[in-house]
Design an enzyme around this catalytic site. Structure first.
Site, PDB file in Angstrom:
ATOM      1  N   LYS A  51      -4.903  12.665 -28.382  1.00 27.76           N
ATOM      2  CA  LYS A  51      -4.016  11.511 -28.590  1.00 27.76           C
ATOM      3  C   LYS A  51      -2.983  11.847 -29.655  1.00 27.76           C
ATOM      4  O   LYS A  51      -1.786  11.600 -29.477  1.00 27.76           O
ATOM      5  CB  LYS A  51      -4.818  10.280 -29.018  1.00 27.76           C
ATOM      6  N   GLN A  95     -11.312   4.158 -32.240  1.00 33.15           N
ATOM      7  CA  GLN A  95     -12.020   4.889 -31.192  1.00 33.15           C
ATOM      8  C   GLN A  95     -13.448   4.359 -31.032  1.00 33.15           C
ATOM      9  O   GLN A  95     -14.166   4.178 -32.015  1.00 33.15           O
ATOM     10  CB  GLN A  95     -12.031   6.391 -31.533  1.00 33.15           C
ATOM     11  N   ASP A 118      -4.873  -0.766 -27.364  1.00 33.87           N
ATOM     12  CA  ASP A 118      -5.998  -0.574 -26.436  1.00 33.87           C
ATOM     13  C   ASP A 118      -6.172  -1.792 -25.522  1.00 33.87           C
ATOM     14  O   ASP A 118      -6.865  -1.705 -24.513  1.00 33.87           O
ATOM     15  CB  ASP A 118      -7.303  -0.411 -27.230  1.00 33.87           C
TER      16      ASP A 118
HETATM   17  N1  GUN Z   1     -13.596   5.467 -26.048  1.00 35.78           N
HETATM   18  C1  GUN Z   1     -13.556   5.849 -24.748  1.00 35.78           C
HETATM   19  N2  GUN Z   1     -12.429   5.390 -24.158  1.00 35.78           N
HETATM   20  C2  GUN Z   1     -11.750   4.700 -25.102  1.00 35.78           C
HETATM   21  C3  GUN Z   1     -10.514   4.011 -25.102  1.00 35.78           C
HETATM   22  O1  GUN Z   1      -9.791   3.910 -24.102  1.00 35.78           O
HETATM   23  N3  GUN Z   1     -10.161   3.445 -26.275  1.00 35.78           N
HETATM   24  C4  GUN Z   1     -10.933   3.517 -27.385  1.00 35.78           C
HETATM   25  N4  GUN Z   1     -10.500   2.918 -28.487  1.00 35.78           N
HETATM   26  N5  GUN Z   1     -12.086   4.149 -27.428  1.00 35.78           N
HETATM   27  C5  GUN Z   1     -12.485   4.743 -26.280  1.00 35.78           C
END
Ligand code: GUN
Length: 286
Positions: A51, A95, A118
């Site tokens: 990311k 996350q 998100d």
């Molecule tokens: N963990 C696995 N997929 C995601 C996601 O799309 N966003 C976040 N914040 N954590 C994750």
């Protein structure tokens, strides 16, 4: 019946990222994305690194906050509050998963909904369910963009979503409903799951079980979107990634299919950057 056409998520994501980079270059300010990583989960570390790399590559500012696995709820909430108040940060992503001592819902709902890239905040989930504009979860949005790229108008199609998580299943179902699909949500307690899946013109698999969905569960010509990313042992003592769909079997029956890797996965980060740009542009209006 010919083999399914492969939906190339990697190429589609690259095109979106190119458009985002061009738009960022034309802005009078730099959008900023903050990612919060708690603990040392290896998969989360890989995601967060990717990311950050892609955020910088499109010309945005990337800020990373790494906290120990033993962090207290109040410390995490204080960090979220500071990021909410920071005018240089337009998107905040915490996350998941978070350690057991943390109330994940409370942390997600502490994020300013306008910075919730998100789309997990209950306000954004509610907006999606109510058909109102808001930030939409990245993986579901990626699934929808791939389906529209492959099929065009989705109106009236039978969609079956397997999996009911807040991160994928529920928002995907809401997005498909918004496109006028007839949506069925299936899950671990669904009876006659293969039969339910065989009704689908659009089958979205988001269960987290390696190759659970077999070729004979798929309606000939259906579009199959595989959200699963499962690591399984390979012959050579190494591991390999597979989806929730038995790909080779499904490919022989479906009309369209996303591969794993290279299908939905790359779309998640592209949509995260898209959401961050959208949040930044909205913030700049005020
Ligand atoms: N963990 C696995 N997929 C995601 C996601 O799309 N966003 C976040 N914040 N954590 C994750």
């Amino acid at each position: 019946m010919s083999e399914a056409r492969i939906i190339d998520g990697k190429a589609y994501a690259a095109a979106i990222i190119g458009e985002i980079a061009a738009e960022v270059a034309g802005l009078k300010f730099q959008p900023g994305l903050a990612v919060v990583l708690v603990g040392h989960d290896p998969a989360s570390q890989v995601y967060v690194r990717n990311k950050a790399k892609q955020t910088v590559a499109v010309g945005m500012k990337s800020v990373e906050h790494r906290l120990g696995a033993e962090v207290l709820q109040d410390e995490l909430l204080a960090l979220v509050a500071a990021l909410n108040a920071d005018a240089g940060i337009h998107g905040i992503l915490v996350q998941l998963p978070l350690p057991a001592q943390i109330d994940s819902a409370a942390v997600l709902d502490a994020i300013d909904p306008a910075k919730d890239v998100d789309g997990f905040h209950v306000v954004n989930a509610g907006r999606l369910a109510a058909g109102l504009p808001g930030l939409v979860p990245c993986t579901p949005l990626g699934c929808l963009l791939l389906l529209k790229a492959a099929l065009g108008d989705l109106s009236g199609l039978e969609a079956v979503v397997v999996g009911r998580s807040n991160i994928v299943g529920k928002p995907v179902a809401q997005l498909l409903l918004r496109e006028n699909c007839t949506v069925t949500m299936a899950h671990s307690r669904t009876r006659n799951l293969p039969e339910v899946c065989r009704r689908a013109d659009i089958l979205v698999a988001a269960v987290g079980k390696a190759e659970m969905i077999r070729g004979n569960w798929i309606k000939p010509g259906a579009a199959v979107i595989d959200v699963g990313i499962n690591r399984v042992p390979a012959e050579n003592g190494k591991t390999r990634l597979v989806g929730d769909v038995a790909f080779e079997e499904a490919k022989a029956v479906a009309g369209w299919i996303t591969p794993v890797p290279g299908g939905v996965g790359p779309m998640t980060i592209a949509c995260l950057l898209r959401n961050t740009l959208e949040a930044a542009k909205k913030a700049a209006l005020f």
